[in-house]
Structure formats: structure tokens, C-alpha cells
Design a protein around this motif. Structure first.
Motif, PDB file in Angstrom:
ATOM      1  N   THR A  55      41.965  38.484  42.131  1.00 46.76           N
ATOM      2  CA  THR A  55      40.586  38.797  42.309  1.00 46.76           C
ATOM      3  C   THR A  55      39.774  38.009  41.376  1.00 46.76           C
ATOM      4  O   THR A  55      40.430  37.861  40.182  1.00 46.76           O
ATOM      5  CB  THR A  55      40.216  40.174  42.295  1.00 46.76           C
ATOM      6  N   ARG A 101      34.800  47.641  57.592  1.00 47.19           N
ATOM      7  CA  ARG A 101      35.929  46.768  57.449  1.00 47.19           C
ATOM      8  C   ARG A 101      37.292  47.187  58.083  1.00 47.19           C
ATOM      9  O   ARG A 101      37.818  48.231  57.711  1.00 47.19           O
ATOM     10  CB  ARG A 101      36.126  46.658  55.878  1.00 47.19           C
ATOM     11  N   HIS A 104      40.116  48.740  56.073  1.00 47.76           N
ATOM     12  CA  HIS A 104      39.977  49.545  55.011  1.00 47.76           C
ATOM     13  C   HIS A 104      39.616  50.999  55.654  1.00 47.76           C
ATOM     14  O   HIS A 104      39.599  51.360  56.576  1.00 47.76           O
ATOM     15  CB  HIS A 104      38.616  48.824  54.284  1.00 47.76           C
ATOM     16  N   SER A 126      39.419  52.113  46.347  1.00 43.40           N
ATOM     17  CA  SER A 126      39.615  50.991  45.780  1.00 43.40           C
ATOM     18  C   SER A 126      40.788  51.041  44.946  1.00 43.40           C
ATOM     19  O   SER A 126      41.314  52.110  44.327  1.00 43.40           O
ATOM     20  CB  SER A 126      38.348  50.830  44.671  1.00 43.40           C
ATOM     21  N   SER A 204      45.500  37.311  54.220  1.00 44.00           N
ATOM     22  CA  SER A 204      46.388  37.768  53.133  1.00 44.00           C
ATOM     23  C   SER A 204      47.661  38.121  53.458  1.00 44.00           C
ATOM     24  O   SER A 204      48.022  38.261  54.628  1.00 44.00           O
ATOM     25  CB  SER A 204      45.410  39.056  52.863  1.00 44.00           C
ATOM     26  N   THR A 301      46.291  42.745  51.941  1.00 50.42           N
ATOM     27  CA  THR A 301      44.784  43.154  51.782  1.00 50.42           C
ATOM     28  C   THR A 301      43.928  43.268  52.938  1.00 50.42           C
ATOM     29  O   THR A 301      43.625  42.296  53.574  1.00 50.42           O
ATOM     30  CB  THR A 301      44.322  42.009  50.714  1.00 50.42           C
ATOM     31  N   SER A 303      40.673  43.140  53.182  1.00 50.60           N
ATOM     32  CA  SER A 303      39.556  42.403  53.065  1.00 50.60           C
ATOM     33  C   SER A 303      39.982  40.737  53.190  1.00 50.60           C
ATOM     34  O   SER A 303      40.391  40.372  52.309  1.00 50.60           O
ATOM     35  CB  SER A 303      38.687  42.678  51.802  1.00 50.60           C
ATOM     36  N   ARG A 326      35.240  39.592  46.027  1.00 50.14           N
ATOM     37  CA  ARG A 326      36.245  39.423  45.231  1.00 50.14           C
ATOM     38  C   ARG A 326      37.495  40.082  45.659  1.00 50.14           C
ATOM     39  O   ARG A 326      37.659  41.358  45.186  1.00 50.14           O
ATOM     40  CB  ARG A 326      36.031  39.691  43.666  1.00 50.14           C
ATOM     41  N   HIS A 327      38.403  39.643  46.181  1.00 45.92           N
ATOM     42  CA  HIS A 327      39.656  40.212  46.742  1.00 45.92           C
ATOM     43  C   HIS A 327      40.873  39.553  46.577  1.00 45.92           C
ATOM     44  O   HIS A 327      40.900  38.206  46.898  1.00 45.92           O
ATOM     45  CB  HIS A 327      39.697  40.293  48.454  1.00 45.92           C
ATOM     46  N   ASP A 328      42.118  39.894  46.127  1.00 48.36           N
ATOM     47  CA  ASP A 328      43.157  39.338  46.086  1.00 48.36           C
ATOM     48  C   ASP A 328      43.967  38.967  47.486  1.00 48.36           C
ATOM     49  O   ASP A 328      43.758  39.909  48.325  1.00 48.36           O
ATOM     50  CB  ASP A 328      44.272  40.384  45.397  1.00 48.36           C
ATOM     51  N   ILE A 331      47.941  42.123  47.270  1.00 47.74           N
ATOM     52  CA  ILE A 331      47.795  43.252  46.287  1.00 47.74           C
ATOM     53  C   ILE A 331      49.136  43.475  45.704  1.00 47.74           C
ATOM     54  O   ILE A 331      49.318  44.124  44.386  1.00 47.74           O
ATOM     55  CB  ILE A 331      47.438  44.382  47.001  1.00 47.74           C
TER      56      ILE A 331
END
Ligand SMILES: Cc1cc2nc3c(=O)[nH]c(=O)nc-3n(C[C@H](O)[C@H](O)[C@H](O)COP(=O)(O)O)c2cc1C
Length: 362
Positions: A55, A101, A104, A126, A204, A301, A303, A326-328, A331
Motif C-alpha cells: 500500500t 465493498r 469487505h 482494517s 489481488s 485483498t 479492495s 491504497r490497497h496491497d 496481504i
């Protein structure tokens, strides 16, 4: 109450991703344990974003010690550890707050908390909350060091690429020198390519983390409801995106014969051990003296930068959503220190229940 874990050694996690701070209160830690802010910081730094998978939240996670540590030692009072949230950009979350989302916790949190929860940055859901687990884990590891229990975790699979199984020395040596926290450098290169590919496609990828605890004496665990597996799995499922936990041969045991899955008992150096470790160090919910081996499945991930179908919960109409921000793309590496922490916290609590840790450390 659902933000505390443990019976005699407890951690209480608090804070939201885009609120003012996140933190942990550790209660039950004996007085006299040598520990500094730097020791805790070192553990928290293990979850720092590492390029190229990470991220872009450029935040320094600086640990502050608010109580319970004085003159370099624990005092016996609750230890309060805090990280201020400084590099926060909630604009994207404000813009999309009604759009659930997929993958999520937005929908389930809305249903549970009636829309009052702090949704910014995923709030309590989070991955940042794992920093609070790691702070608790840092104290737990120090206590476990006193009784020579070592906890390790490493990435064993990402996006279908598997690491070749390595010995413990190789894991110790390689894990922190590798952005993927994978003990097999060749597999790590392949994993990076798979992550890059997923990211380039606005997608992802997930993977598997293996955790281990070494030198755990036989006889720890509290059947029937507080089994070693039960409590450790509970702790590991607190890590967001963890969708599976297995011990030893795990699900593959279902496909084995008893003759293959049983671990024969032998005597080595005057001690009863097992020749194999399909049990993952646990029998009947109690440690058997072999390494505790647990594997954790981490989902991709949620997102992702792709158009996804969803619902606008305020308007109650279909919508589409492309998650920005901002998302990896993966994860897994950042969850590795959280896996170590939750294993350490669980074991520390069990060690205290078994009276293996003195009330004052001298
Ligand atoms: C270290 C870490 C970082 C994470 N980062 C993100 C992220 O950037 N974007 C995202 O959508 N989910 C991220 N997650 C996962 C979500 O928090 C998680 O999937 C969500 O809360 C739903 O919970 P569940 O997957 O456990 O059901 C992260 C998880 C961890 C452990």
C-alpha cells in the motif's frame, strides 16, 4: 465484550484505522520483565509496507508507551501501547461510503452496528488493527523467551506458488531479508511476479502462512473448551482476511489412513517424542512437546481496482464500484507478523495458566 483475548495474559485492542489512534492494553504481565519501546517498535516495524507489493500509506507506525513500563522493566500494572494515526486520507471512503465493498466487512458491519461504525479505512475491520495485536505479541514473546519458547511464521504459498519446505534455521535466516517473508528465495521471486501480474490486472491474490512454536513443553492446554487448537484458532481468526486455520496435517488428515497419520512415539535423548508430526504438536487439545505447526489461509485483498457489482445501501439500488485508494495487491506478507503475534499471545496465556511464568521476574 469482544475486543479482549486471554484469561491470565490478556490483550485488549482498541482504535480504528482512520480515527485518532490505535492501541493495546496488556494486562497480566508480571513485573520485572526487561522491555523497551524499541523492542516493541522492532516487532511493529515487521509489518511495514514493502515495495513493490505494498500500500502507499506512507505512515510511520511509532509506538508510544503510556503505562506499565518504567525504568526499562514492566511494573505489573496494565501496559498501554499506542500508535497515533497521522497519514490519513479518508476522502475516498467518504465518497463511496454507501457502496458496499464486495469481500469487505462493510455490509455486515452496517447490519450489526446500524451504520454508526467508523467506516473510514475499514475502521475496526482494517488490517491496520493487526498492529495492536503485534504490540501485545511483542510483550508475549518476551515472556515466552524466558521459558525458551520460540515463535516463527513465514509465507509458504502465494497465488498458487509454493515455497519448498525449509528447515527452521533457513526460516530464521531468510524471512526478514525477503519482502514476501518467504524462506525460499526462488519461490519468493515467482510469488512477486504473480502479485505484480494480479496488480497489473487490477486484481489481488491470497496465500498461506505457516506458524510454528518451538520448545513448547508437553502438557499445556485446557480441554475441553480452551484447547490449544481452539484458542489459537480463535486468536488467528481475529486477523482480518484469515479464512482457514489448520494444525499439523490438517485437512489432509481426512484423506489419510490411521497408519499414515499417527505419529509413532519414540525415545530420543531420554525424552518421549514422535517420529513424525502430523499432529502439529497437539493431541487432545494439549501440547505434546513437538513443534506446534499451524497454517493460515489468507484470502486475496478484497479492495481491487476493477469494476465490481454492488449495492448502494442508502438508495437500495444496484451500483458498480471500482475501489481506489491504497490497497496491497497481496496481504499475506504483512499478515505474517500478526500470525506470530497471535500464536505468541495464545501460548503466553497458556504458559501462565500452567504456571510456567513466575509472578515477578527477577
Ligand atoms: C495486514 C492486512 C492488511 C489488509 N489490507 C487490506 C487492504 O488494503 N484492503 C482491503 O480491502 N482489505 C485489506 N485487508 C483485509 C480486510 O481487512 C478484510 O478482508 C475485511 O476486514 C473482511 O474481513 P474477513 O476477510 O476476515 O472476512 C487487510 C488485512 C490484513 C491482515
Amino acid at each position: 465484550m469482544n475486543n479482549s483475548f486471554g484469561r491470565l495474559f490478556t490483550i485488549t485492542s482498541f482504535g480504528e484505522s482512520h480515527g485518532s489512534c490505535i492501541g493495546t492494553i496488556i494486562d497480566g504481565c508480571p513485573a520485572g520483565l526487561p522491555v523497551s519501546q524499541e523492542d516493541i517498535q522492532e516487532e511493529v516495524d515487521k509489518r511495514k509496507p514493502t515495495s513493490p507489493i505494498a500500500t502507499t500509506r506512507a505512515e510511520e507506525e511509532k509506538v508510544e508507551v503510556l503505562s506499565g513500563i518504567f525504568n526499562g522493566h514492566t511494573t505489573g500494572a496494565p501496559i498501554c501501547l499506542l500508535i497515533w494515526n497521522r497519514d490519513v486520507d479518508s476522502s475516498e471512503y467518504e465518497r463511496t461510503r454507501s457502496l458496499l465493498r464486495p469481500g469487505h466487512a462493510d455490509y455486515t458491519a452496517f447490519m450489526k452496528y446500524g451504520g454508526f461504525n467508523d467506516f473510514r479505512g475499514g475502521g475496526r475491520f482494517s488490517g491496520r488493527i493487526t498492529a495492536t495485536f503485534i504490540m501485545g505479541g511483542a510483550i508475549a514473546r518476551k515472556l515466552l523467551n524466558l521459558i525458551e519458547i520460540e515463535v516463527l511464521a513465514h509465507t509458504v504459498e502465494i497465488g498458487g506458488v509454493r515455497a519448498e519446505l525449509k528447515g527452521v534455521d533457513e526460516i530464521r535466516k531468510n524471512v526478514e531479508h525477503n519482502p514476501l517473508k518467504c524462506a525460499d528465495p526462488r519461490a519468493a521471486e515467482e510469488m512477486l511476479k504473480v502479485i505484480e501480474q494480479a496488480r497489473a490486472e487490477g486484481d489481488s491474490t491470497g496465500g498461506i502462512i505457516e506458524g510454528m512454536a518451538l520448545n513448547v513443553p508437553a502438557g499445556i492446554g485446557e480441554p475441553v473448551f480452551d484447547t490449544m487448537e481452539g484458542d489459537m484458532a480463535k486468536a488467528l481468526y481475529a486477523i482480518p482476511a484469515v479464512k482457514g486455520v489448520e494444525f499439523g496435517s490438517g485437512f489432509s488428515a481426512a484423506r489419510k489412513r490411521g497408519s499414515e497419520n499417527n505419529d509413532p512415539f519414540i525415545i530420543r535423548d531420554g525424552k518421549i517424542v514422535t517420529a513424525t508430526n502430523n499432529a502439529g504438536g497437539i493431541l487432545g487439545g494439549i501440547s505434546n512437546g513437538m513443534p506446534i505447526v499451524v497454517r493460515v489461509a489468507v484470502k486475496p485483498t478484497p479492495s481491487i481496482a476493477r469494476n465490481q457489482q454492488t449495492v448502494n445501501i442508502e438508495k437500495m439500488e444496484s451500483a458498480s464500484l471500482e475501489v481506489k485508494g491504497r490497497h496491497d495487491a497481496c496481504i499475506v506478507p504483512r499478515a505474517v507478523p500478526a500470525v506470530e503475534a497471535m500464536i505468541a499471545v495464545t501460548l503466553c496465556d497458556f504458559a501462565m495458566r500452567a504456571r510456567l511464568i513466575p509472578e515477578v521476574i527477577k
